[in-house]
Design a protein around this motif. Structure first.
Motif, short mmCIF file in Angstrom:
data_model
loop_
_atom_site.label_atom_id
_atom_site.label_comp_id
_atom_site.label_asym_id
_atom_site.label_seq_id
_atom_site.Cartn_x
_atom_site.Cartn_y
_atom_site.Cartn_z
N PHE A 87 0.82 -1.21 0.00
CA PHE A 87 0.00 0.00 0.00
C PHE A 87 0.86 1.25 0.00
CE2 PHE A 87 -4.24 -1.41 -0.11
CZ PHE A 87 -4.23 -2.68 0.41
N GLU A 88 1.93 1.19 0.75
CA GLU A 88 2.82 2.34 0.78
C GLU A 88 3.42 2.57 -0.60
OE1 GLU A 88 5.26 2.53 4.27
OE2 GLU A 88 6.83 3.63 3.21
N LYS A 131 1.99 1.86 -3.40
CA LYS A 131 0.95 2.45 -4.23
C LYS A 131 0.90 3.96 -4.02
CE LYS A 131 -2.72 -0.15 -4.36
NZ LYS A 131 -4.08 -0.73 -4.24
N LEU A 132 0.96 4.37 -2.78
CA LEU A 132 0.93 5.81 -2.50
C LEU A 132 2.18 6.49 -3.05
CD1 LEU A 132 -0.46 5.99 1.16
CD2 LEU A 132 -1.68 6.11 -1.01
N GLN A 174 1.72 6.89 -6.76
CA GLN A 174 0.80 7.96 -7.16
C GLN A 174 1.46 9.31 -7.04
OE1 GLN A 174 -1.84 7.35 -8.65
NE2 GLN A 174 -2.75 5.46 -7.91
#
Lengths: 587, 344
Positions: B308-309, B311-312, B315
């Motif tokens: 998830f990190e 992914k951030l 982005q």
């Protein structure tokens, strides 16, 4: 790097969606990470300043999610804390570990505007004092004399750590954005020392017409050796931390600050000269200066308040001093998160000329609201110079509406009287209070419902942390919550020390967290049960869409229905009547 | 279709002990992983508020590939081997031929487009034709590779499964137990291999993967056809691209640079910093996966958190413009899958 999330800085944002006028970092993910940090100097047991460890990398966890920097509350943004940080020192030439440990959560202190010219946007700097715990020593430590000495002298599996943070960049168009500088030091910790603060001797700030020229200086006298930490006190010229001596700021000052005494007639008697170095010095030493005093000076210093003075055309003038009686008192952990009815204990360390004093009263004011109360307004220090007071909380009764609970502060100090603390001559600043976020009382419903219980809570997080809804999924969307149920159960079940703990801001009360988990855990399997609605919501069309989306998720998860060709789309809502039973109780 | 070098199935067939298979299973792990950066790059290039359905389809494939990689690691551990993930050698430098491949299919990191799906993603996932008549076998397929592996493992029997069961990863927080499970017997291995193959290709008679979802090839084909594949009894194979249209807005794609590397990036620029941040988080993920599959299954939580990190971080990276390319069109930064030790 400190990619703080800023929508939660403003109370109004708790109830309103992101918009273009939001503060500078609304998509922040709260990541805190060391970038390009190295061991820049050593001060060995025999005073040596060379060691194999110089140049070794200082980093965070190499295989875990990043640490997070968060504030306590929009009404108290002065206690940013770093959670879930692992500190590592590694020899980059071999990749071998020297040491690794967990940084104990602590708030910064002694905030002041250090930086004279701040194109980065933030002139203030703060100071973190804490410990690294559960320290593991790696093979590289064998190759460093200073690390071996540290390993052999530190106690409790801990190391003491101090970080001066400054030079933070707000501008968005370069690589500095959301980064700042850190210069600090790591040393031994000894049993009995506080965990999040240095309570030794303190020379108070040097202030000219309300402006702080030098911040407070902590120092220690050990026989004739005096150690003083300029690391946070000195003003700086730029975001790198180039130190500025008062000599550089005032034409009439011709020396760096020096140590001495203030005589009864106000004259300054010089005891020991000091030299403020350049940026290289600051990096090599962390700003810590160590000098030997003459034995008669040391003898006097042991029982007399010391002062700083500077030389001017009028001779030496005093500019800052210890408290008049050499007493300095400060609380260890001072930030508390309390569910209604919970208690905590605050410890105030009191020293005189650096030595703990027993049976000394520490006074407390009445709390700023009756949601918090200290057990007494007058508590005496024990034999080790620590006054312990229990703080008890009560339901604040939701005074802030959409924002849970209330911020309550209690002032403390050794001057004044019970209930009427006098902050003067204390070495403390206006932020040196005990501060608690007391949460509203909350009864967990037996069967939490999406619209009544979950949506209001999650809508708030969706508003405050658009990084989630923009880049992951919409926290306020029923379908998204159901689809990501397992993930949400996982992140909302973490230990609060885990860097993945949600909510990142750690502002969710325990009963509300349990309610959320209860709802998430009840969502397994039965999509119809999941859709029961307690009361008719305003937006029925939205409910129908939620319903269709949840059914799609249900079918996708149980599979085999592709063959039935029964994937529903919202436009089929009008042609496929909704069974009244599915809406469970809508009249 | 991924065409593998000739001789791999021979090597598998002539293996006499589990240890003979270790480097081949390691190569399979690398292969499963090597498809992820291209898929991830395409995902990251999609604007967050547009093309959500396209994003979901690719994301579902990425999740499956992570699962396949996990099962392959379980397999290697089960037969006494040890996966090596946290190293600069594990992730190829793009554009690249895939591990084990004969080099005729090059995959790179590029912004999403239906053309990329057709020419790269569908090529990766393409099933072999059910019957291949050829006088000279010039390549083998991944299906043949896995089939040979399956048979050899059944032949070697339970004696080959001497690995420490405590090294198996089967946490149900992230995947259901029907998808991620411990491998202890040759039958477990067969089940895992069948899942991997069928997830990617379906079967010779059905586009469906084991759980009833579509195999990857057909999921991707939906993006090219622009419509969902739905059951249709009147259609030749029982399915037709006649389902709901999949919304695609070609303006809703960041023009990320193909095969972005760290070299040449101004270290003081916002993009330079974000690219290095991405590489750091990616590297942390590799190290977390190493620990997870190297005897610490409870580290899967850290790995998932890092995904998830990542992914951030991704982005934050693709939204940064970085000049223009040779034909004068605007270019954004792309994700950098470099293995680094420290955050710089």
């Amino acid at each position: 790097m400190s990619d703080v999330s800023t929508r939660n800085n403003i109370a109004g944002n708790y109830a309103s969606p992101p918009n273009p006028t939001d503060l500078w970092n609304r998509l922040g993910g709260s990541t805190f990470s060391f970038i390009d940090c190295v061991v820049s100097g050593v001060d060995g047991p025999a005073g040596e300043d060379h060691d194999a460890a110089i140049g070794w990398r200082v980093g965070d966890a190499e295989d875990r999610p990043s640490a997070k920097m968060i504030d306590l509350d929009p009404a108290w943004q002065f206690s940013s804390e770093i959670w879930g940080l692992e500190v590592r020192i590694v020899d980059p030439s071999s990749g071998a570990l020297a040491l690794r440990g967990q940084y104990r959560v602590a708030s910064f202190r002694d905030l002041f505007a250090r930086q004279l010219s701040a194109p980065n946007g933030q002139p203030r700097g703060g100071r973190y004092v804490s410990v690294v715990e559960n320290v593991e020593w790696g093979p590289a430590a064998e190759n460093s004399a200073v690390l071996r000495s540290l390993r052999d002298t530190t106690e409790g599996g801990r190391l003491s750590v101090c970080m001066h943070v400054f030079g933070y960049w707000y501008r968005a168009d370069n690589g500095h954005y959301t980064t700042g500088s850190v210069i600090g030091s790591i040393g031994p910790w000894r049993s009995g020392e506080p965990l999040s603060v240095v309570v030794a001797r303190r020379i108070q700030s040097f202030v000219v017409q309300g402006a702080v020229i030098m911040g407070p200086l902590d120092f220690e006298l050990d026989d004739e050796r005096l150690s003083m930490d300029f690391g946070h006190a000195l003003q700086i010229a730029d975001d790198h931390g180039t130190p500025l001596s008062p000599r550089q700021r005032f034409n009439d000052v011709t020396s760096d600050p020096a140590l001495g005494f203030i005589e009864s007639d106000g004259r300054f008697t010089l005891a020991a000269s000091l030299t403020v170095g350049d940026l290289g010095w600051y990096r090599r030493t962390g700003g810590v200066v160590s000098i030997e005093l003459a034995s008669d000076v040391a003898a006097r210093a042991r029982q007399t308040p010391m002062a700083l003075g500077v030389e001017t055309s009028n001779g030496w003038v005093p500019v800052a001093r210890e408290t008049h009686d050499g007493v300095f008192a400060r609380a260890d952990d001072f930030v508390f998160r309390l569910d209604a009815g919970a208690t905590a204990e605050a410890h105030v360390h009191v020293r005189r000329f650096g030595k703990p004093i027993a049976n000394r009263p520490v006074y407390f004011d009445a709390a700023s609201s009756n949601a918090l109360q200290s057990a007494a307004l007058d508590v005496r220090t024990d034999a080790s110079g620590v006054a312990r007071v229990e703080l008890a909380s009560r339901d604040p009764g939701n005074p802030r509406g959409v924002i849970d609970g209330q911020i309550v502060t209690i002032s403390y100090g050794v001057r004044g009287s019970p209930g009427a603390v006098d902050p003067g001559d204390s070495g403390l600043d206006a932020l040196d209070v005990l501060v608690a976020h007391v949460r509203d009382a909350y009864t967990i419903p037996d069967a939490p419902e999406f619209h009544a219980d979950i949506r209001p809570l999650m809508q708030q997080y969706a508003y405050l942390y658009p990084v989630m809804s923009v880049h992951l999924f919409n926290l306020a969307d029923y379908d998204a919550l159901v689809r990501h149920r397992r993930l949400l159960i996982h992140v909302f079940s973490r230990n609060i020390q885990d860097p993945n703990y949600m909510p990142t801001t750690r502002d969710l009360s325990e009963p509300k967290r349990q309610m959320l988990l209860r709802w998430l855990q009840s969502e397994t399997g039965d999509a119809q049960r999941a859709l029961k609605i307690a009361s008719a919501p305003d937006n029925l069309a939205g409910v129908v869409e939620d319903h269709i989306a949840a059914l799609n998720a249900f079918y996708a998860e149980t599979a085999s229905d592709l063959k039935r060709g029964s994937v529903l789309t919202p436009s089929s809502a009008t042609s496929t009547p909704i069974d009244a039973d599915m809406l469970g109780g809508l009249s | 279709m991924i065409r593998l070098a000739v001789g791999l199935t021979e090597r598998i067939a002539s293996a006499s002990a589990a240890a003979d298979l270790h480097d081949l299973v390691q190569a399979a792990i690398q292969l499963e992983f090597a498809t992820i950066p291209p898929y991830l790059t395409a995902m990251l290039s999609l604007h967050p508020d547009k093309n959500r359905e396209v994003w979901s389809i690719i994301h579902s494939v990425v999740v499956d590939e992570m699962l396949h990689m996990s099962l392959a690691c379980n397999l290697l551990n089960a037969i006494g081997g040890r996966p090596f993930i946290a190293s600069a050698d594990f992730v190829p430098t793009y554009p690249t031929a895939l591990p084990l491949g004969i080099g005729d299919l090059t995959v790179g990191l590029a912004a999403y487009s239906p053309a990329v799906v057709k020419s790269v993603f569908m090529q990766i996932e393409e099933p072999e034709a059910p019957l291949v008549f050829a006088a000279l076998v010039q390549y083998e397929t991944i299906g043949m590779f896995y089939e040979a592996l399956k048979h050899k493992l059944m032949e070697l029997g339970s004696a080959a499964f001497m690995g420490d069961p405590a090294r198996q990863v089967s946490d149900t927080s992230w995947f259901s137990s029907s998808r991620l499970f411990a491998l202890r017997t040759p039958e477990d291995a067969t089940r895992a291999i069948d899942l991997i193959v069928r997830d990617g290709e379906g079967t010779s008679v059905s586009p469906l993967a084991p759980e009833g979802t579509l195999a990857h090839y057909y999921r991707f084909q939906q993006l090219v056809e622009g419509r969902r594949l739905v059951a249709d009894a009147s259609a030749p194979n029982g399915f037709r691209f006649a389902g709901a249209p999949i919304a695609y807005d070609s303006a809703g794609v960041w023009p990320v640079r193909a095969n972005q590397s760290l070299t040449g990036l101004d270290p003081d620029s916002l993009g330079g910093r974000r690219a290095r941040q991405f590489a750091y988080v990616f590297s942390k993920l590799m190290r977390a996966l190493q620990r997870t599959f190297d005897g610490e299954p409870d580290q899967l939580d850290a790995a998932m958190g890092l995904m998830f990190e990542l992914k951030l971080a991704g982005q934050g990276l693709v939204s940064v413009a970085d000049g223009v390319d040779d034909d004068g069109s605007l270019v954004h930064l792309g994700p950098v899958f470099s293995y680094v030790s420290f955050n710089e």
